[in-house]
Write a protein that holds these residues in place. Sequence first.
Motif, PDB file in Angstrom:
ATOM      1  N   LYS A 364       1.481  53.162 -12.160  1.00  0.00           N
ATOM      2  CA  LYS A 364       1.890  53.885 -13.526  1.00  0.00           C
ATOM      3  C   LYS A 364       1.233  53.672 -14.719  1.00  0.00           C
ATOM      4  CE  LYS A 364       6.249  54.737 -16.328  1.00  0.00           C
ATOM      5  NZ  LYS A 364       7.587  54.519 -16.315  1.00  0.00           N
ATOM      6  N   HIS A 365       0.885  52.105 -14.784  1.00  0.00           N
ATOM      7  CA  HIS A 365       0.046  51.482 -15.901  1.00  0.00           C
ATOM      8  C   HIS A 365      -0.466  50.039 -15.135  1.00  0.00           C
ATOM      9  CE1 HIS A 365       3.672  49.448 -17.734  1.00  0.00           C
ATOM     10  NE2 HIS A 365       2.985  48.349 -17.466  1.00  0.00           N
ATOM     11  N   LYS A 366      -1.744  49.633 -15.773  1.00  0.00           N
ATOM     12  CA  LYS A 366      -2.235  48.649 -15.705  1.00  0.00           C
ATOM     13  C   LYS A 366      -2.589  47.937 -17.098  1.00  0.00           C
ATOM     14  CE  LYS A 366      -6.322  46.189 -13.805  1.00  0.00           C
ATOM     15  NZ  LYS A 366      -7.618  46.366 -13.271  1.00  0.00           N
ATOM     16  N   PHE A 367      -2.187  46.939 -17.509  1.00  0.00           N
ATOM     17  CA  PHE A 367      -2.317  46.171 -18.871  1.00  0.00           C
ATOM     18  C   PHE A 367      -3.109  44.972 -18.805  1.00  0.00           C
ATOM     19  CE2 PHE A 367       1.480  48.651 -20.820  1.00  0.00           C
ATOM     20  CZ  PHE A 367       0.776  49.999 -20.741  1.00  0.00           C
ATOM     21  N   GLY A 368      -4.073  44.785 -19.522  1.00  0.00           N
ATOM     22  CA  GLY A 368      -4.759  43.376 -19.530  1.00  0.00           C
ATOM     23  C   GLY A 368      -5.728  43.286 -18.501  1.00  0.00           C
ATOM     24  N   LYS A 369      -6.212  42.114 -18.265  1.00  0.00           N
ATOM     25  CA  LYS A 369      -7.242  41.817 -17.265  1.00  0.00           C
ATOM     26  C   LYS A 369      -6.959  40.582 -16.411  1.00  0.00           C
ATOM     27  CE  LYS A 369     -10.192  40.242 -20.790  1.00  0.00           C
ATOM     28  NZ  LYS A 369     -11.600  40.547 -21.444  1.00  0.00           N
ATOM     29  N   VAL A 370      -7.572  40.284 -15.466  1.00  0.00           N
ATOM     30  CA  VAL A 370      -7.317  39.019 -14.497  1.00  0.00           C
ATOM     31  C   VAL A 370      -7.340  37.939 -15.541  1.00  0.00           C
ATOM     32  CG1 VAL A 370      -8.228  37.875 -12.540  1.00  0.00           C
ATOM     33  CG2 VAL A 370      -7.805  40.287 -12.515  1.00  0.00           C
ATOM     34  N   GLU A 371      -8.464  37.892 -16.259  1.00  0.00           N
ATOM     35  CA  GLU A 371      -8.515  36.342 -16.864  1.00  0.00           C
ATOM     36  C   GLU A 371      -7.540  36.675 -18.267  1.00  0.00           C
ATOM     37  OE1 GLU A 371     -12.102  38.084 -15.224  1.00  0.00           O
ATOM     38  OE2 GLU A 371     -10.915  39.102 -16.625  1.00  0.00           O
ATOM     39  N   ASP A 372      -6.712  37.441 -18.530  1.00  0.00           N
ATOM     40  CA  ASP A 372      -5.655  37.358 -19.472  1.00  0.00           C
ATOM     41  C   ASP A 372      -4.786  38.575 -19.693  1.00  0.00           C
ATOM     42  OD1 ASP A 372      -4.644  37.135 -22.127  1.00  0.00           O
ATOM     43  OD2 ASP A 372      -6.440  37.736 -23.428  1.00  0.00           O
ATOM     44  N   SER A 373      -3.558  38.078 -19.483  1.00  0.00           N
ATOM     45  CA  SER A 373      -2.316  39.032 -19.657  1.00  0.00           C
ATOM     46  C   SER A 373      -2.229  40.266 -18.902  1.00  0.00           C
ATOM     47  CB  SER A 373      -2.385  39.734 -21.256  1.00  0.00           C
ATOM     48  OG  SER A 373      -2.304  38.558 -22.072  1.00  0.00           O
ATOM     49  N   LEU A 374      -2.629  39.899 -17.368  1.00  0.00           N
ATOM     50  CA  LEU A 374      -2.576  40.925 -16.595  1.00  0.00           C
ATOM     51  C   LEU A 374      -1.054  41.591 -16.419  1.00  0.00           C
ATOM     52  CD1 LEU A 374      -4.056  43.097 -14.852  1.00  0.00           C
ATOM     53  CD2 LEU A 374      -3.959  41.238 -13.060  1.00  0.00           C
ATOM     54  N   VAL A 388       5.141  44.050 -12.203  1.00  0.00           N
ATOM     55  CA  VAL A 388       4.687  43.007 -11.734  1.00  0.00           C
ATOM     56  C   VAL A 388       3.900  42.007 -12.757  1.00  0.00           C
ATOM     57  CG1 VAL A 388       3.129  41.805 -10.149  1.00  0.00           C
ATOM     58  CG2 VAL A 388       4.312  44.061  -9.431  1.00  0.00           C
ATOM     59  N   PHE A 389       4.414  41.125 -13.064  1.00  0.00           N
ATOM     60  CA  PHE A 389       3.987  40.249 -14.354  1.00  0.00           C
ATOM     61  C   PHE A 389       3.105  39.003 -13.641  1.00  0.00           C
ATOM     62  CE2 PHE A 389       7.728  41.974 -15.817  1.00  0.00           C
ATOM     63  CZ  PHE A 389       7.474  42.742 -16.846  1.00  0.00           C
ATOM     64  N   PHE A 390       1.877  38.892 -14.075  1.00  0.00           N
ATOM     65  CA  PHE A 390       1.038  37.706 -13.636  1.00  0.00           C
ATOM     66  C   PHE A 390       1.282  36.505 -14.641  1.00  0.00           C
ATOM     67  CE2 PHE A 390      -0.674  41.095 -11.485  1.00  0.00           C
ATOM     68  CZ  PHE A 390      -0.628  40.787 -10.208  1.00  0.00           C
ATOM     69  N   PHE A 391       1.167  35.239 -14.227  1.00  0.00           N
ATOM     70  CA  PHE A 391       1.525  34.296 -14.980  1.00  0.00           C
ATOM     71  C   PHE A 391       0.316  33.208 -14.867  1.00  0.00           C
ATOM     72  CE2 PHE A 391       5.457  35.842 -14.658  1.00  0.00           C
ATOM     73  CZ  PHE A 391       6.504  35.298 -15.608  1.00  0.00           C
ATOM     74  N   TYR A 392       0.141  32.514 -16.041  1.00  0.00           N
ATOM     75  CA  TYR A 392      -1.196  31.796 -16.318  1.00  0.00           C
ATOM     76  C   TYR A 392      -0.499  30.356 -16.523  1.00  0.00           C
ATOM     77  CZ  TYR A 392      -3.473  36.035 -16.689  1.00  0.00           C
ATOM     78  OH  TYR A 392      -3.969  37.408 -16.651  1.00  0.00           O
ATOM     79  N   GLU A 393      -1.069  29.312 -15.573  1.00  0.00           N
ATOM     80  CA  GLU A 393      -0.561  27.985 -15.936  1.00  0.00           C
ATOM     81  C   GLU A 393      -1.461  27.133 -17.050  1.00  0.00           C
ATOM     82  OE1 GLU A 393       0.991  26.030 -12.187  1.00  0.00           O
ATOM     83  OE2 GLU A 393      -0.442  27.714 -11.317  1.00  0.00           O
ATOM     84  N   GLU A 394      -1.037  26.436 -17.756  1.00  0.00           N
ATOM     85  CA  GLU A 394      -1.651  25.531 -18.657  1.00  0.00           C
ATOM     86  C   GLU A 394      -1.123  24.115 -18.519  1.00  0.00           C
ATOM     87  OE1 GLU A 394      -3.853  26.650 -20.227  1.00  0.00           O
ATOM     88  OE2 GLU A 394      -3.580  28.802 -20.646  1.00  0.00           O
ATOM     89  N   GLU A 395      -1.582  23.218 -19.495  1.00  0.00           N
ATOM     90  CA  GLU A 395      -0.960  21.877 -18.924  1.00  0.00           C
ATOM     91  C   GLU A 395       0.295  21.449 -19.077  1.00  0.00           C
ATOM     92  OE1 GLU A 395      -2.609  17.344 -20.518  1.00  0.00           O
ATOM     93  OE2 GLU A 395      -3.747  18.897 -20.909  1.00  0.00           O
ATOM     94  N   ASP A 396       0.784  22.025 -20.180  1.00  0.00           N
ATOM     95  CA  ASP A 396       2.230  21.796 -20.574  1.00  0.00           C
ATOM     96  C   ASP A 396       3.124  23.133 -20.298  1.00  0.00           C
ATOM     97  OD1 ASP A 396       1.366  22.780 -22.528  1.00  0.00           O
ATOM     98  OD2 ASP A 396       2.077  21.412 -23.788  1.00  0.00           O
ATOM     99  N   ASP A 477     -10.411  49.570 -20.597  1.00  0.00           N
ATOM    100  CA  ASP A 477     -10.190  48.551 -19.344  1.00  0.00           C
ATOM    101  C   ASP A 477      -8.698  47.870 -19.343  1.00  0.00           C
ATOM    102  OD1 ASP A 477     -12.748  49.043 -18.681  1.00  0.00           O
ATOM    103  OD2 ASP A 477     -13.718  47.532 -19.788  1.00  0.00           O
ATOM    104  N   VAL A 478      -8.306  47.634 -20.489  1.00  0.00           N
ATOM    105  CA  VAL A 478      -6.960  46.933 -20.795  1.00  0.00           C
ATOM    106  C   VAL A 478      -5.793  47.293 -20.982  1.00  0.00           C
ATOM    107  CG1 VAL A 478      -8.551  44.621 -21.371  1.00  0.00           C
ATOM    108  CG2 VAL A 478      -7.497  46.192 -23.167  1.00  0.00           C
ATOM    109  N   ILE A 479      -6.115  48.827 -21.198  1.00  0.00           N
ATOM    110  CA  ILE A 479      -4.942  49.643 -21.341  1.00  0.00           C
ATOM    111  C   ILE A 479      -4.974  50.898 -20.489  1.00  0.00           C
ATOM    112  CG2 ILE A 479      -3.479  50.886 -22.993  1.00  0.00           C
ATOM    113  CD1 ILE A 479      -4.354  49.084 -25.250  1.00  0.00           C
ATOM    114  N   GLN A 480      -4.604  50.921 -19.276  1.00  0.00           N
ATOM    115  CA  GLN A 480      -4.797  52.156 -18.434  1.00  0.00           C
ATOM    116  C   GLN A 480      -3.276  52.648 -17.993  1.00  0.00           C
ATOM    117  OE1 GLN A 480      -7.275  51.014 -15.168  1.00  0.00           O
ATOM    118  NE2 GLN A 480      -8.779  50.066 -16.170  1.00  0.00           N
ATOM    119  N   ILE A 481      -3.103  53.669 -18.591  1.00  0.00           N
ATOM    120  CA  ILE A 481      -1.777  54.465 -18.143  1.00  0.00           C
ATOM    121  C   ILE A 481      -2.003  55.525 -17.261  1.00  0.00           C
ATOM    122  CG2 ILE A 481       0.191  55.728 -19.160  1.00  0.00           C
ATOM    123  CD1 ILE A 481      -0.409  54.126 -21.882  1.00  0.00           C
ATOM    124  N   TYR A 482      -1.425  55.871 -16.276  1.00  0.00           N
ATOM    125  CA  TYR A 482      -1.267  56.995 -15.318  1.00  0.00           C
ATOM    126  C   TYR A 482      -0.356  58.073 -15.402  1.00  0.00           C
ATOM    127  CZ  TYR A 482      -5.025  53.452 -13.566  1.00  0.00           C
ATOM    128  OH  TYR A 482      -6.209  52.691 -13.594  1.00  0.00           O
TER     129      TYR A 482
END
Length: 482
Positions: A364-374, A388-396, A477-482
């Motif tokens: 239905k849609h794809k927002f962001g990219k693998v490196e940021d906010s996918l 489906v939300f992708f989570f990014y791990e930082e130090e804390d 690339d970062v805002i794709q709506i189908y």
Amino acid sequence: MKLLCGEGSRAGGFRALQGLPMQKINRNAVLALLSLASLVFLLFQLCYYKFYLSQKNGAAFSKVRGSQSGQDSTRWDVVRKFLGLISSHNIPVYLIDPLILGLVDKDIEQIRSSPDGPSPECKYFCASRDFTTFALLDKTWKHEVGLFRTAEKMGFQWLKIINKDPRLDGMDDLSGMEIPLHYIFKLASHAIHLVVFYERSGNYLWHGPLRLKQHMDRKFVPFRKLHFGRYPGAYEKPELLHVFIDDLKVQIPKNPSSFLEEMSHSRFLECRYREARAFLQLYPDDASLDAVEFRIKAKSLLHLAALTLNNLGVKFWLSSGTCLGWYRQCNIIPHSKDVDLGIFIRDYKAEIIPAFQKAGLPLKHKFGKVEDSLELSFQGEEDVKLDVFFFYEEEDHIWNGGTQAKSGKKFKYFFPKFTLCWTEFVELKVHVPCETLQYVEANYGPDWKVPMKVWDWKSSPSNVQDNGVWPVDEWDDVIQIY
């Protein structure tokens, strides 16, 4: 001599004098003979044990790796007797001891191909440890009284740990029925831990926690050293392999390394039915036809999503409103209108999108990219969607991103660090954050217990922050709506 013999009194005295050294000589000879006989008997016993008993009961293991102490052979002997005990009662157990399976895994190809012959040394069951752990499937055995009697005759002491059966819990009934969860069999200085596994409705195996009743002896064994029982655990049904280890025939998981990996992430959380009942007393459940139909569709969508991601080997968990529904009311929130899943970006695979499309879920849609906010969204049946939300791990901390399509604005949602546990939700074995309360509070704030039917994903979450704007030249690339 004649003179002496002729005088009776003197002859008798002389014979008495002669008798003293003769008695001393005879006593020494007797002592020597007794010592020799004892030595011969000792040698006979040693030979009898070595050449008869060892052949009858298993290898003698004259060479024990790492140690020659009797403690090593004691461990092996206790395991041998336990296996004999359960074999006599036709109980199919399998080895799940992590220490032994770790050693076995290094030699698994050799063990698989080795014939039923004597081992030159005791390499596995003689390894230093306080317990040896086996698993038992509950449905394969019911007659414990006879087992306990035989165990006692063999010298075992035993302990049975029972607790409430969670399979009977539900929104309408909190059953107090107790079931056996763990058995401990102790002999000499070693103990066998027998973990009972039960099949759950999500088609997986579950074992319960080890919680001692007040009257139980807490010094029976060093319980804190047990590998199973600190938490409940969930496992896939293992494929088993019959092998000979240290001349003992046992069953083990066919792939020990996979089992050990599964064990390290097996912690299980039950749904909180008691709290859910209290919640529904304050906020009665929506029993409308629309709510019932949505839950049916959402359950079907969640099962399809889980099947698709599991086939790809992608680890995921219930997130956002779906996680809140599980934690707060043990059900799907009927007004949420979607299913939410989380995936660590390190587990991202390019095959995810085509796999969902092949399963009948168009993108239905794809927002962001693998490196940021996918984030990805797929269209399910009618108006039910899968986010489906992708989570990014930082130090804390850990975060996931959001994107507003019409403006290109970026948002960031912050969560405290968390790990993943198993649970059962709508008849499905699925992950949730182990630190569920902190996860839910981060997203929904301290008033998460109060239902909110109006929710703005850009401002309502407690953990949201503005994160800038996507450059216009990246929008395609970062805002794709189908």
